[in-house]
Design an enzyme around this catalytic site. Sequence first.
Site, short mmCIF file in Angstrom:
data_model
loop_
_atom_site.label_atom_id
_atom_site.label_comp_id
_atom_site.label_asym_id
_atom_site.label_seq_id
_atom_site.Cartn_x
_atom_site.Cartn_y
_atom_site.Cartn_z
N ASP A 1 0.85 -1.19 0.00
CA ASP A 1 0.00 0.00 0.00
C ASP A 1 0.89 1.24 0.00
O ASP A 1 1.89 1.31 0.74
CB ASP A 1 -0.91 0.00 1.23
CG ASP A 1 -1.90 1.15 1.22
OD1 ASP A 1 -2.97 0.99 0.62
OD2 ASP A 1 -1.59 2.21 1.82
N ASN B 1 -2.88 12.89 -3.57
CA ASN B 1 -3.94 13.33 -4.49
C ASN B 1 -4.48 14.70 -4.11
O ASN B 1 -4.71 15.56 -4.97
CB ASN B 1 -5.09 12.31 -4.49
CG ASN B 1 -4.86 11.18 -5.48
OD1 ASN B 1 -4.15 11.35 -6.47
ND2 ASN B 1 -5.46 10.04 -5.22
N ASP C 1 -1.94 9.60 -10.43
CA ASP C 1 -1.84 8.54 -11.45
C ASP C 1 -0.39 8.30 -11.84
O ASP C 1 0.04 7.17 -12.06
CB ASP C 1 -2.65 8.92 -12.68
CG ASP C 1 -4.15 8.86 -12.44
OD1 ASP C 1 -4.57 8.28 -11.42
OD2 ASP C 1 -4.91 9.40 -13.27
N GLU D 1 -4.75 2.24 -4.26
CA GLU D 1 -3.29 2.37 -4.17
C GLU D 1 -2.64 1.09 -3.67
O GLU D 1 -1.49 1.09 -3.21
CB GLU D 1 -2.92 3.54 -3.24
CG GLU D 1 -3.31 3.36 -1.78
CD GLU D 1 -4.71 3.89 -1.46
OE1 GLU D 1 -4.94 4.26 -0.30
OE2 GLU D 1 -5.56 3.94 -2.38
#
Length: 553
Positions: free
Chosen positions: A430, A438, A447, A473
Amino acid sequence: MSLRAWLVCVLLWAGCLPHAWAGVVDASRVGELSLGRDLQLLEDPDGTLDIAAAMRSRDFVPAVDGRTNFGFSASTWWVRIDLENPSPRPVSLVLQQDYPLIDELDLWQVQDGRVVGHEATGDRRPFASRPIRSRDFLFPVTVPAESRSQLFLRMRSDGSMNIGLTLQHTVPLLESHETRQLAFGLYFGGFFVLIVYNIFIFLAVRDRPFFYYLLYVTSYGLYFAIIDGLAFQFFWPNHPDWGNTSLLVMLSLTLLFGMHFTRSFLGTPRLTPRLDKVAFGLEILSVVAFVAAFGFSYNHVIIPISYLTIAITAMIITMGIIGLLRGVVAARYFMIAWGVLLSAVLVFMAKSFGWLPHNAFTQNAFQMGSLLEMVLLSLALAHRVREINRQSRTDALTQLPNRRIFDQALEREFVRHGQRGEPLTVLVVDIDHFKQVNDVHGHAFGDKVLRRVAKALADALGGRRMAFRYGGEEFAILLPGESGAQAREIAETLRRVVQEQTAALATITISVGGACTEDADFDHPNALFGAADHSLYAAKRGGRNRVVFHPAA
């Protein structure tokens, strides 16, 4: 160059030309004879001559270099063939006109200055008017012993005027007929196989280009059945007017579906939006041609639709080239397929306009090219199926195998572990604080981070070691055959490599949870994954940027 020298050159060139007309045909020696150089022609622009006037006429001339193809001609054309039979026995032959789309075709046999036989047929007359029921026009001809005869043919057509006359004995005629029947069987059988095959593919994948391809192939096959005279013979022998209309209808639909298939297959609305609008305009013109086929005469529609065929073919080739230049892999197959068809279309159109002679090659080039094109387009669609299958297995953003493939691989490797006793490790990865990435930098940057992490993981693994995009993620990794100690070393390496290879973007770290079959007994692959997932949360609770294995210490 002086005028005198120029005239000398012209005369020398003219003297080198082959003799255009062979003269009277000896019927007793005919096996199979193409009559291009053994006939004489008379053009009747007004269509007013009758057989009596034609018999009196001295205006018949030999065909220049044997060429008897006059393209789209409004004139009526007369043909005269002089026959002799010096043998003591009558000779029975068959006169064949191999282009079946002549609207009106009349044949008179003249003996000693008087008409002894008359046949009136054509594809604007019922099929039963043909003396021999065949897709071609076949006329039995008998030349009495020790006599001379003349054959007069009158031809008129709203379409292309292709005069392809052959005089044959019955034996070679039957032999060639069997060969042609086999060729037609293979040709239309190939179309049928392609249609059935792609129906099953469409039902399996439900991809729109396959549906448009089916419409294209079906309309194309019917169009060629009309061109070859088979549709008139078997489908509507008593409706000759519909025969010509159907040709325009099927050609319009072929152009429409071919253009729409191209736009859908290559994705031209995204690939080249402006050109796609032009292509859509050509589709509208195809629909206009379709409607016009029912409201206007054949000769008013066929020439515009011929030019439309050239325009649409050029547009399809242009779109294919653009797709090729922009890296659309399937465009390679597409371009090969349409390159083959383009060559065939150009040959057929040149023949239709009278620029090339009418012969077996120019008449059948379109059919041969179309079947090759259909086969090659099927290969292009097969590549599309593989691409669809790949996309269903691959995460679009990271290009790693997706969760569905991970579940399958985990189950497969767990079974192998049970059978062979080799260890199996699952890692769950993770990205730490990804939501903040973000929120601060935006989703486009997020991304980019996901792609960079995925690449780092994939590059650090090899052999049977596999990385997967699990969701969000999170990533999952399978390490078949690795001991617990080896798996811990690999997990630490991955943690360090990701941090190093993303350093240019931001401070990116990962937490890793792991579980190995050497460290505990797991009766199901989900239990193994669940243990690795719990270890991941232990790593996060422990401060992140670390590796924790089950059972946690």
